[in-house]
Each structure stands twice: as structure tokens, then as C-alpha cells.
Design a protein around this motif. Structure first.
Motif, short mmCIF file in Angstrom:
data_model
loop_
_atom_site.label_atom_id
_atom_site.label_comp_id
_atom_site.label_asym_id
_atom_site.label_seq_id
_atom_site.Cartn_x
_atom_site.Cartn_y
_atom_site.Cartn_z
N ALA A 41 -7.61 -7.82 -11.97
CA ALA A 41 -6.83 -6.69 -12.46
C ALA A 41 -7.75 -5.52 -12.76
O ALA A 41 -8.95 -5.69 -12.99
N GLY B 4 -5.65 -0.99 -4.86
CA GLY B 4 -4.58 -1.64 -4.10
C GLY B 4 -5.03 -2.09 -2.73
O GLY B 4 -4.59 -3.13 -2.24
N ASN C 258 -6.16 -5.34 -3.01
CA ASN C 258 -5.15 -6.20 -3.65
C ASN C 258 -5.34 -6.37 -5.14
O ASN C 258 -4.98 -7.41 -5.71
N PRO D 25 -4.21 -5.12 -8.77
CA PRO D 25 -3.20 -4.29 -9.44
C PRO D 25 -3.80 -3.53 -10.63
O PRO D 25 -4.69 -4.05 -11.31
N VAL E 266 -3.04 -2.64 -14.21
CA VAL E 266 -2.08 -3.27 -15.13
C VAL E 266 -2.05 -2.61 -16.50
O VAL E 266 -1.22 -2.97 -17.34
N LEU F 43 3.21 3.95 -10.44
CA LEU F 43 2.83 2.53 -10.29
C LEU F 43 3.92 1.57 -10.75
O LEU F 43 3.85 0.38 -10.47
N ILE G 34 3.58 -1.34 -15.85
CA ILE G 34 2.21 -1.10 -16.31
C ILE G 34 2.21 -0.97 -17.84
O ILE G 34 3.09 -0.34 -18.43
N TRP H 46 2.54 -8.10 -12.76
CA TRP H 46 1.54 -7.31 -12.03
C TRP H 46 2.08 -6.86 -10.67
O TRP H 46 2.76 -7.62 -9.98
N LYS H 47 1.75 -5.62 -10.32
CA LYS H 47 2.21 -5.07 -9.05
C LYS H 47 1.08 -4.27 -8.41
O LYS H 47 0.50 -3.40 -9.07
N VAL H 48 0.78 -4.59 -7.16
CA VAL H 48 -0.30 -3.89 -6.45
C VAL H 48 0.26 -2.59 -5.86
O VAL H 48 1.35 -2.60 -5.27
N TYR H 49 -0.45 -1.49 -6.03
CA TYR H 49 -0.03 -0.20 -5.47
C TYR H 49 -0.69 -0.02 -4.10
O TYR H 49 -1.91 0.07 -4.00
N LYS H 50 0.15 0.03 -3.07
CA LYS H 50 -0.37 0.15 -1.70
C LYS H 50 0.08 1.46 -1.08
O LYS H 50 1.25 1.83 -1.24
#
Ligand SMILES: [Zn+2]
Length: 282
Positions: free
Chosen positions: A102, A148, A151, A153, A155, A171, A175, A215-219
Motif C-alpha cells: 500500500a 497503480g 498495482n 493502491p 489507501v 481515487l 481512501i 483497497w482500490k488500485v488507481y489505473k
């Protein structure tokens, strides 16, 4: 305690720290600077304590402000400090080297053009706007996309209220945010009680690494197009010399590539070139 030992990368900026509202507090050598760095260090120690209490095994802090030699590592416990500039990947150095779980953004600020506290995007005097695939971004978006790509995230974020909203807007609401102050103008803010901020930073840092399901990855999608608006055409004149960079208008350039890290490095190069062309017409 979390089940797996986590590795966390912290990108630490200064403008979003409590009580910091003016460039005289953020400029090395100016009278108010030392006091601001002291508060910055206390805020970081609170975050690190929260992470250590949750069992995080590796904490790497990127000193991400100005010449990037602000933090005194002897004043920060239990964390590795990355200092100095020029360095690869600038504010988010090492994200490509270690498999981090993270990323945290602390002391962050809003994008250039926002009226909130000390807003800017990397190079305050030359960069007016940045768009990635037509989405306007500041340091939050530019650096989150870099994390991202690997990979990782983002957070957690701390900074003024508008900074927290900018992060949530881009995001996602998941978050974890710790507001340190409410911006009243670009050079004024209402800072929250410092003891309360330190308590929140510690508690929320712990919570951010415990709530892994959020958790979320920003791509950013590929190919990726970067568009930069400079404050003056002479900055664009210089950046147009970079192979692959296209002139879009008097003070705008564009660059497209399949890989975001190439786009990010091109952006760093544009910033360095643009400041080398600063001139004042008298
Ligand atoms: Zn910054």
C-alpha cells in the motif's frame, strides 16, 4: 495485527501539514521553515507509530518536498527515509523496486489552479494544468497512477479538507483521509488542534492498513496521453524539443505512450526543462 507482514511506501509532502499556509514556511532557509518541518516530522511519526502497531514490517518514507532533503532521519523512528534529488520516480521513488502492499500520501495539497492551501502541481511557477487521458490531475493523480501501474493502491491521505476531497473524487471514497486544516484561501487555513491531528493520524493509519477489502488500485488506461498547460509559451517552446512531444497550442504540449512510467518520466523532464526557460520580461 494483520495476517501478513505489510510493506508501506509513504510519499510525504509538506504543504498539507497542519499550520503550514505560506511559502515562507515551506522554503528551506526561510525563518518559519524549521518550525514547519518539526510539525511535519511529528505528523510522520504519528503515522509510522500507527503502522508499526498494526504489524507493518517495512515503512519507506519519500521526502517529497522541494529539494527533497528536508527530513532529518534521526528524528523519525522505525522508518527508512529516502532523501535528495534528482532521483528516479521523484515523489514516489522505490515503488517500482519493492513489492509494496500500500501507499500513503501525507502532507499533500490540491492541484494547480485550486484556491485551497498552497495548491500547485510539481512546478508551481511553470505548470498551470495537467491532464492524463483528459482527466485533470495534480500530484495526487500523477503519483497514484504511478503506484497503480505497479498495482499498489493509495489507501491513505492527509492534507487540507479540499485535498482529501480531491483524493476521494479521483481515487474513490474508500481512501482513508485525515484532514489537518480547512483552507480559507491559497495562503490561509484554519488548522485543527494539533494533538487531535496526531491522534487521528495514528488511528487512521492503522485502520487504513487493516481494511484491506476496501483497497482500490488507481489505473490509467493505455495508451496514455499527457497534456500539460504551462504558464508561458517559452516553457512549451523548450518541452517541444523532447522527441515525441507535440505542440498543441501556444502554451500546451502533449505526449502519448503505452506505458505510464514513460509518460511520468517525460512529465518530470518537461518540468525540469520548463523551469530552465524561466524568464521575466521587463
Ligand atoms: Zn507538492
Amino acid at each position: 495485527m494483520t495476517d501478513k507482514k505489510l510493506k508501506v511506501l509513504i510519499s510525504a509532502d509538506l504543504e498539507g501539514v497542519s499550520g503550514v499556509v505560506h511559502p515562507q514556511q515551506t522554503s528551506p532557509g526561510s525563518p518559519d521553515y524549521k518550525d514547519a518541518v518539526m510539525r511535519w516530522t511529528q505528523e510522520l511519526n504519528a503515522v509510522v507509530t500507527g503502522l508499526r502497531e498494526t504489524g507493518v514490517e517495512l515503512i519507506v518514507i519519500n521526502d517529497s518536498h522541494n529539494h527533497m532533503r528536508n527530513l532529518n532521519n534521526s528524528m523519525i523512528n522505525n522508518a527508512i527515509v529516502v532523501s535528495g534529488w534528482q532521483r528516479p520516480l521523484s515523489m514516489i521513488c522505490d515503488v517500482d523496486k519493492v513489492v509494496y502492499d500500500a501507499c500513503f500520501f501525507t502532507g499533500y495539497h490540491t492541484m494547480a489552479g485550486s484556491k485551497s492551501t498552497l495548491s500547485h502541481t510539481y512546478r508551481p511557477r511553470v505548470i498551470k494544468e495537467v491532464f492524463i487521458n483528459k482527466v485533470q490531475v495534480g500530484e495526487i493523480g500523477i503519483n497514484a497512477a504511478m503506484a497503480g501501474f505497479y498495482n499498489v493502491p493509495v489507501v491513505f491521505i492527509s492534507g487540507d479538507e479540499d485535498t482529501c476531497h480531491e483524493a476521494q473524487g479521483l481515487l474513490g471514497d474508500q481512501i482513508v483521509t485525515v484532514p489537518t486544516k480547512k483552507g480559507l484561501s491559497r495562503y490561509a487555513a484554519m488548522s485543527y488542534p494539533f494533538d487531535l491531528i496526531l491522534k487521528n493520524l495514528k488511528l487512521e493509519a492503522s485502520r487504513a492498513v487493516k481494511e484491506k477489502e476496501k483497497w482500490k488500485v488507481y489505473k490509467v488506461t493505455s495508451p496514455c496521453t499527457l497534456l500539460v498547460t504551462f504558464t508561458e509559451p517559452n516553457h512549451a517552446d523548450a518541452c517541444e524539443l523532447i522527441p515525441g512531444v507535440k505542440r498543441i497550442s501556444d502554451n500546451q504540449v502533449e505526449f502519448t505512450h503505452q506505458l505510464y512510467p514513460v509518460v511520468y518520466k517525460c512529465f518530470l523532464a518537461m518540468g525540469a526543462l520548463a523551469v530552465s526557460r524561466e524568464e521575466v520580461i521587463t
